[in-house]
Design an enzyme around this catalytic site. Structure first.
Site, mmCIF file in Angstrom:
data_model
loop_
_atom_site.group_PDB
_atom_site.id
_atom_site.type_symbol
_atom_site.label_atom_id
_atom_site.label_comp_id
_atom_site.label_asym_id
_atom_site.label_seq_id
_atom_site.Cartn_x
_atom_site.Cartn_y
_atom_site.Cartn_z
ATOM 1 N N GLN A 508 24.668 70.552 33.276
ATOM 2 C CA GLN A 508 24.451 71.909 33.773
ATOM 3 C C GLN A 508 22.960 72.212 33.665
ATOM 4 O O GLN A 508 22.416 72.300 32.582
ATOM 5 C CB GLN A 508 25.238 72.929 32.945
ATOM 6 C CG GLN A 508 25.021 74.381 33.354
ATOM 7 C CD GLN A 508 25.634 74.690 34.719
ATOM 8 O OE1 GLN A 508 26.699 74.183 35.058
ATOM 9 N NE2 GLN A 508 24.958 75.509 35.499
ATOM 10 N N PHE A 511 19.509 75.674 37.368
ATOM 11 C CA PHE A 511 19.769 76.143 38.721
ATOM 12 C C PHE A 511 21.165 75.804 39.198
ATOM 13 O O PHE A 511 21.512 76.040 40.337
ATOM 14 C CB PHE A 511 18.749 75.538 39.696
ATOM 15 C CG PHE A 511 17.376 76.114 39.529
ATOM 16 C CD1 PHE A 511 17.196 77.407 39.092
ATOM 17 C CD2 PHE A 511 16.267 75.344 39.818
ATOM 18 C CE1 PHE A 511 15.938 77.936 38.953
ATOM 19 C CE2 PHE A 511 14.999 75.866 39.681
ATOM 20 C CZ PHE A 511 14.830 77.165 39.233
ATOM 21 N N PRO A 513 25.101 73.276 38.415
ATOM 22 C CA PRO A 513 25.689 72.048 37.887
ATOM 23 C C PRO A 513 25.295 70.815 38.686
ATOM 24 O O PRO A 513 24.876 70.910 39.850
ATOM 25 C CB PRO A 513 27.190 72.318 38.014
ATOM 26 C CG PRO A 513 27.296 73.252 39.177
ATOM 27 C CD PRO A 513 26.067 74.114 39.130
ATOM 28 N N ASP A 625 7.225 70.608 35.019
ATOM 29 C CA ASP A 625 8.379 70.653 34.123
ATOM 30 C C ASP A 625 8.749 69.248 33.645
ATOM 31 O O ASP A 625 9.918 68.866 33.627
ATOM 32 C CB ASP A 625 9.567 71.308 34.811
ATOM 33 C CG ASP A 625 10.637 71.773 33.809
ATOM 34 O OD1 ASP A 625 10.288 71.991 32.632
ATOM 35 O OD2 ASP A 625 11.805 71.903 34.201
#
Length: 817
Positions: A508, A511, A513, A625
């Site tokens: 999960q 944004f 699953p 990220d």
């Protein structure tokens, strides 16, 4: 007093009262420049005077940037003959030569012009060129002498690197020995005057790097020098001259290219006025494949492969033993021998740096067809290529073994290599069939895609999708121009994932699953399904599709396609059976499966993936990220960077950005990004540094907390480093499999990446070189984010990871100040 001192003293007395005033750009034969005085170009860009480099007390005559706070010397007159006092004096003698004198050394340096001249003057130009000319003659073609003809370690815009064939002048760069000594080191660069001229760098007497010859657009083996928005390269090749030159497109941009003896690199810098420092925009060599003749005859170096040396099609390794090591490779040999008398053919190889041109022949007026015929007639001719790829014209032939070949990911040129007739592609009717079949197939596929797009758009409209959830036609078309993104039908995806069954759920993300699926043909996929309540809206979704579709690298996750039907938006990726990096390194049992060689391999792979994003892809991409859960592992534990929803792309002349919406994962963000919203490639470098420490220690940065001093993993590593106990950071599970010096070097590199100020951090290309060599590393400065404000529970991301297989985003949104 000896005669030399007497003559020097009298000379000083004669000209002392006619020395130049500071700030002027010209002086005449009745004037001089003494130590302590300077000559300044008209617009105040460059300054000439005496200086002492680094910690040296020796005095040199040089030119440097006047308006830049960081003193940067671009030319030195007396490089090999320093002055050991402050009696240096620059003047014009009676014969019109520029002469540098000192009391103890006499004549230190001079220009040696043979013909006399009336009314000579010396002028420092705003280009950085010091010229000796007649007083009334400003024509650059008739300068009596100019410093641009005798470069030191630096090439400026407008300078020529190469030959004046009329005079035999060879303009070459040579690096300083070190920062205290500007005398020529053993690292040099210039133009080799073969039949097919080539730019070469030498390490001592040996070739070290070769750019590949100019092909009308660029140098075949140097994609970093391809046309861009910052500078433009040119190559002049005619009877009087052969030289390379570059210009900057924005005249206000301060740019220089220099040789670095310590790193053995050619480095191109621009001045960053905002940061107050030099920013390196490209360099060479960038990877192992830039090193000269890495793979031997008929071997092609592919930097993304392990091992990097691969035999060209139709060739095999010379030795059955594995000799594809970092230091030695015997090359390749033909599968089938040539038989010139019975007729050979040619195989076309695409995207190569063409071979070393030592044994080449050139005719620039031939057509490619004539070139092929000329090579075929000579049994010693091994390959040919056009000299100008813009029109496919000109002819270059190679004789003897082909060496120093490299696969260029985004560039290169076609090379036609002589092969046995049995190795050559089918001829005659087979070629006609292929020529007809391929266009028809392309036409059919294009038609199917257009119909699919129309159906998808119609379905979305019929379901009343909100205006802001509909992808703009122009954006879709723009994406298709650059890449082929397969559009999957929702029913197909639903069937593949068993109606998005909970049993198929991999994880999960922030944004939505992620599901595992199997297509009809048996291919396994990972489907990222955008949830309606997620923070990733249509903008981020389009961003991820547009970005990843353009990226092709073995260390980046591969996008297979997408699905857009109404409010349903999904990304379809290749499935990664070994899930993500954090699934292993942060769990005691599974972490045993990653010994030190595997972890070091993962560190190197992530670094290479970032190099591609930051400089080798068509756009400069900042991930924003990077973390362990966004590094996926394939079935051989090769790392692949994933999750580009938060990535930002820039053009060739952009290096940083600013945002009011800070996204990413706290604990991996660089200080300047988390606090002020400023991001750059150095933000990713900071995140990479944290990842390195986590891989080595087996601990999360924010999962590690010392209640006694409040230090996180960064602070703990820094304390151990200062106490020379860095090896105590190593995961106990690695102690049997690790090389302590190699791990300690990894920690050192990690700390260099974590330095507080972005300008202190290395770029990722330098990191790759550090990881693959034993060069001396600089001492790291204090890292950023040493402390935790409170003891974290586990991780501060906005999502919980189960066993992710692909892009599960974890992000925190902070309001920028």
């Amino acid at each position: 007093m000896d005669i030399l001192s007497f003559m020097f003293t009298n000379t000083i007395l004669l000209i002392l009262f006619s020395g130049i005033a500071d700030g002027i750009d010209v002086f005449t034969s009745s004037q001089s420049v003494s130590d302590g005085r300077t000559l300044v170009s008209r617009d105040g860009i460059f300054e000439l005077g005496f200086f002492s480099p680094g910690s040296s007390k020796n005095r040199y005559l040089g030119i440097w940037y006047k308006k830049i706070a960081v003193k940067t010397v671009i030319w030195v007159a007396n490089r090999s003959n320093p002055i050991n006092d402050t009696t240096g004096l620059l003047m014009i003698n009676r014969k019109g030569n520029l002469v540098l004198l000192s009391r103890n050394n006499g004549v230190v340096w001079y220009t040696n012009i043979q013909k006399g001249v009336q009314s000579p003057v010396v002028q420092l130009l705003d280009s950085g060129n010091l010229v000796l000319r007649s007083e009334n003659d400003n024509d650059s073609e008739t300068f009596l002498w100019q410093s641009f003809d005798y470069p030191s370690d630096t090439l400026l815009p407008g300078m020529r690197l190469g030959w004046d064939l009329r005079t035999g002048l060879d303009r070459r760069l040579s690096a300083w020995k070190n920062s205290d000594d500007p005398s020529p080191g053993d690292f040099t660069a210039g133009v080799e005057l073969y039949q097919y001229p080539d730019i070469v760098a030498w390490k001592g007497p040996n070739k070290y790097v070769r750019t590949g010859p100019w092909n009308g657009l660029r140098f075949s083996g140097a994609p970093m020098l391809r046309p861009n928005s910052i500078f433009e390269n040119g190559f002049v090749w005619n009877e009087p001259e052969v030289y390379q030159v570059y210009t900057v497109k924005n005249k206000s941009l301060i740019s220089r290219y220099m040789l670095n003896q310590n790193a053995y690199q050619g480095q191109h810098y621009i001045w960053n006025e905002k940061a107050g420092n030099w920013m390196m925009i490209t360099y060479i060599p960038r990877d192992i494949c830039d090193n000269y003749d890495r793979c031997g005859p008929y071997g092609s170096c592919v930097s993304t492969e392990v091992p990097p040396c691969q035999c060209l099609k139709g060739f095999k390794p010379k030795s059955s033993q594995n000799l594809y090591t970092m230091d030695f490779n015997p090359g390749c040999e033909r599968n089938k021998p040539l038989y010139c008398q019975k007729g050979d053919g040619f195989i076309k190889y695409v995207g190569l740096k063409v071979p070393d041109t030592t044994n080449s022949w050139v005719n620039r007026s031939m057509s490619l067809k004539e070139c092929r015929a000329r090579c075929l007639q000579n049994c010693s001719c091994m390959a040919y290529t056009p000299t100008d790829i813009r029109e496919g014209s000109g002819c270059a032939l190679w004789f003897g073994d082909l060496i120093d070949i490299k696969l260029v990911q985004d560039g290169g040129q076609d090379l036609y290599i002589r092969m046995s007739a049995s190795e050559v592609e089918p001829k005659g009717n087979d070629k006609v069939k292929i020529a007809v079949t391929i266009p028809i197939a392309i036409f059919i596929v294009a038609g199917v895609l257009l119909v699919s797009c129309y159906i998808c758009s119609s379905r979305a409209s019929s379901k009343g999708a909100r205006e802001n959830d509909v992808i703009n036609d122009r954006n879709i078309e723009g994406q298709r121009e650059d890449s082929e993104v397969q559009l999957f039908d929702l029913a197909l995806i639903s069937k593949a994932t068993n109606d998005f069954s909970i049993d198929n759920k991999l994880g999960q993300g922030g944004f939505g699953p992620v599901y595992r699926g199997t297509l009809v043909d048996g291919q396994e996929i990972a489907v990222k399904r955008l949830s309606r309540s997620s923070g990733q809206g249509l903008t981020e979704f389009k961003n991820e599709v547009a970005l990843i579709a353009k990226l092709q690298h073995r260390n980046l996750v591969k996008l297979l396609g997408c699905c857009i039907e109404g409010e349903q938006k999904m990304l379809v990726y290749e499935y990664m059976p070994n899930k993500s990096l954090d699934f292993f390194i942060f769990e005691k049992t599974r972490s045993k499966l990653l010994d030190w060689p595997k972890r070091f391999h993962i560190i190197g792979g992530v670094a290479r993936g970032l190099v591609y994003l930051h400089q080798d892809s068509r756009l400069r991409i900042i991930h924003r990220d990077l973390k362990a859960s966004n590094v996926l592992l394939d079935n051989e534990m090769n790392p692949k960077i994933s999750d580009f929803g938060m990535a930002r792309s820039f053009g060739g002349d952009q290096f940083e950005g600013n945002t009011n919406r800070v996204v990413g994962t706290y604990g991996y963000m660089a200080p300047e990004y988390a606090i002020d919203g400023q991001f750059s490639v150095k933000s990713d470098v900071f995140s990479f540094g944290i990842l390195v420490l986590e891989i080595i220690s087996g601990k999360k940065n924010r999962g590690f907390y010392n209640p006694g001093n409040g230090l996180n993993l960064i602070g703990h590593a820094w304390d151990l480093w200062k106490e020379e106990k860095a090896v105590q950071l190593i995961d106990p599970l690695l102690k049997e499999s690790c090389n302590l010096s190699e791990v300690a070097r990894g920690i050192h590199i990690g700390l260099l990446c974590l330095q507080q100020h972005p300008e202190d951090r290395p770029n990722m290309s330098s990191v790759v070189l550090m990881l693959g060599s034993d060069t001396t590393l600089s001492k790291p400065k204090q890292p950023g984010f040493l402390m935790e404000r409170k003891s974290p529970e586990t991780d501060s991301t906005s999502s919980k990871l189960e066993s992710s297989s692909t892009n599960d985003i974890s992000m925190s949104i902070l309001e920028g100040r």
